[in-house]
Scaffold this active site. Structure first.
Site, PDB file in Angstrom:
ATOM      1  N   CYS A 176       2.018  -0.753   1.391  1.00 16.69           N
ATOM      2  CA  CYS A 176       2.762  -1.471   0.352  1.00 16.69           C
ATOM      3  C   CYS A 176       4.047  -0.717   0.038  1.00 16.69           C
ATOM      4  O   CYS A 176       4.005   0.443  -0.371  1.00 16.69           O
ATOM      5  CB  CYS A 176       1.942  -1.631  -0.924  1.00 16.69           C
ATOM      6  SG  CYS A 176       2.916  -2.452  -2.230  1.00 16.69           S
ATOM      7  N   ASN A 189      -8.651  -6.081  -0.168  1.00 21.01           N
ATOM      8  CA  ASN A 189      -7.507  -5.243   0.198  1.00 21.01           C
ATOM      9  C   ASN A 189      -7.416  -4.104  -0.816  1.00 21.01           C
ATOM     10  O   ASN A 189      -7.311  -4.346  -2.023  1.00 21.01           O
ATOM     11  CB  ASN A 189      -6.232  -6.090   0.194  1.00 21.01           C
ATOM     12  CG  ASN A 189      -5.000  -5.294   0.588  1.00 21.01           C
ATOM     13  OD1 ASN A 189      -4.533  -4.432  -0.161  1.00 21.01           O
ATOM     14  ND2 ASN A 189      -4.466  -5.583   1.761  1.00 21.01           N
TER      15      ASN A 189
END
Lengths: 302, 238
Positions: A131, A101
């Site tokens: 995020c 990721n």
């Protein structure tokens, strides 16, 4: 020998089952490998990486909410090069598909991180443009179709690995973002990342988190995540990986019926480290009781 | 799944719970305790071992009802199931010789098992215990089984009573202001001191990074790299 009814192909990668550990909830596999048989998982998405690594956020980082939790970890990670040198081979040896990721603070960070990951033995690059806990970059790129498509196109041009773009539920036009990522060459989409939330300490008259806002996850967000996976899966032709509050095999089946080829489980592993193994067993039992030769038969039936 | 053997209030807001059917651990380790099926209260709560008996397989916890999770623990009855994941974390490393144990409030709980292991390891060593409580005291009688002296203070700071210039090992657990006072005193006397820290945790195994703290050896996870640290490592974290 007949193949397992749980096996599938995701971006050309063979997974033994559709249950993947969600990024940020499983480290790089070391911790849970000590307490459960992680080789049974379909895949592991490692802790979100940034080019130079990060110490993460200060102050309170986790806070329980009804049927969920808020987190403001802030992408604490050892950096991409550390992952390539020290973690990727360990993850490969665990057995499940290896997903790296990658987050970032700017376009150049993403592209340099992608170049470094080209030197690692991974199966899929999960492009994290969602995020909510880092100030620059992070979620900002995933909020609008144009910026999401732009970074997807540039990362795709550099990456030798399939690229799965992890989408933010905080985008106001999520379906347009998803379509834009597909048009820009994304091989798959994963959704949802955490939903932006907030907590207040009434006694102290202050926000719980230094960043004020934080990411909500867990069973509390499942109906929202399920709706979004349904909308996106019906709007794109590339594979969709669903996540958001999955706690049981029944929950995983909901996401698959809504259109997800595979699922990720995160927060529930904190509460119950065996949750993913229980889901895998439950899905196998479902295939047997429903007489399915492959679980993929139910993908998108709703 | 572990079974609750007993769960009783021992002081205002302080409960003692004994469970069986979980692996036993060492002093300073903890379990993530969670009521099975309680999705509304999603996460386990990190609760330190207060007493661990490998012979009977029983583990005892002493916990304070501070929030919804611990309030729910207080409703549990003997015979009910409880999910006890663990034991997690590194325990106290047991040093030889004279030992001084300093506990504040609910931070006294993990120190009881420490006193027991120190006593079992060496029947002849000297163990001095200092316990501070805001109001009502608890566990002091249990400490007397293992310690040569138990000093209890209600209100005020017990740390003021401790002589840090002894040739001894010091262990402390309690609220942050107490730990800071103990660390300052230890630093002045150049004493050897180990602290057990706590912070909100989601996983308890080092994966979520919710409980990391700044140390002079970089960021460390209280659950996995601790919860016991040399005080010199964690001056910035307390």
């Amino acid at each position: 020998m007949p193949s397992s009814p749980l096996c599938l192909s995701l971006c050309g990668v063979a997974l033994q089952n559709p249950v993947i550990a969600a990024s940020g909830t499983f480290g790089f596999g070391h911790e849970y490998a000590e307490i459960l048989d992680v080789s049974r998982l379909g895949g592991i998405s490692g802790k979100g990486l940034t080019l130079h690594g990060s110490a993460g956020n200060k102050g309170v980082r986790v806070y329980e909410t009804p049927a969920g939790m808020l987190n403001s970890i802030g992408m604490e990670n050892p950096g991409v090069q550390h992952f390539v040198d020290r973690e990727a081979a360990f993850m490969r040896a665990l057995g499940p598909a290896v997903i790296a990721n990658l987050g970032g603070h700017c376009e150049e960070d993403y592209l340099e991180g992608t170049r470094l990951l080209n030197g690692a033995d991974i199966d899929i690059l999960e492009l994290n443009i969602s995020c909510p806990n880092v100030k620059a970059g992070g979620m900002a790129l995933g909020m609008l179709p144009d910026t999401a498509a732009d970074i997807t196109r540039k990362v795709k041009a550099v990456s030798r690995h399939p690229v799965m773009v992890k989408l933010s539920p905080n985008a106001s036009e999520l379906v347009r973002v998803a379509r834009a990522c597909q048009e820009a060459g994304a091989d798959a989409l994963s959704l949802v990342n955490t939903i932006l939330g907030m907590a207040i300490d009434v006694k102290e008259k202050c926000a719980v988190f230094d960043n004020i806002y934080a990411g909500l996850s867990g069973p509390a967000i499942l109906p929202i995540a399920l709706r979004m996976v349904h909308q996106v899966a019906h709007a794109v032709s590339i594979p969709v990986v669903g996540l958001g509050g999955i706690a049981s095999a029944e929950d995983a089946l909901k996401f698959m019926m809504a259109g997800a080829r595979a699922v990720q489980i995160g927060t529930m592993s904190f509460a119950n480290p065996s949750a993913m193994l229980e889901v895998i067993d439950g899905l196998a039992g479902y295939c047997a009781s429903e007489g399915l030769s492959n679980l993929q038969e139910i993908v998108g039936i709703i | 799944m572990a079974i609750i053997q007993s769960n009783q209030q021992i002081a205002q807001g302080i409960w003692r719970m004994a469970i069986s059917g979980a692996p036993t651990g060492r002093a300073g380790q903890f379990f993530m305790l969670r009521v099975p099926g309680a999705v509304n209260l999603l996460l386990g709560r990190p609760i330190s071992i207060c007493q661990s008996d490998a012979g009977t397989g029983e583990t005892t916890f002493v916990y304070q009802t501070v929030g919804r999770g611990t309030a729910q623990f207080a409703t549990l009855k003997p015979g009910q199931e409880i999910d006890a994941q663990g034991p997690y974390g590194n325990g106290f490393s047991l040093k030889e010789g004279h030992t001084v144990i300093i506990g504040g409030g609910i931070g006294t709980a993990p120190l009881l098992q420490l006193a027991k292991e120190l006593r079992v390891g060496d029947p002849d060593r000297r163990i001095d215990v200092y316990l501070g409580f805001r109001e009502e005291s608890y566990l002091e009688n249990a400490f007397e089984l293992y310690a040569d002296s138990v000093t209890v203070k209600r209100g005020g700071f017990v740390t003021g009573d401790v002589d840090f210039s002894l040739n001894a090992q010091y262990y402390a657990c309690g609220p942050a202001p107490m730990l800071r006072a103990v660390a300052n005193a230890a630093e002045k006397a150049n004493a050897t001191l180990f602290l057990s820290l706590e912070k909100h945790m989601a996983c308890g195994v080092g994966a979520c990074l919710g409980c990391t703290c700044q140390t002079n050896g970089g960021r460390k996870r209280i659950c996995k790299d601790g919860p016991v640290f040399d005080y010199r490592e964690v001056r910035d974290a307390i």
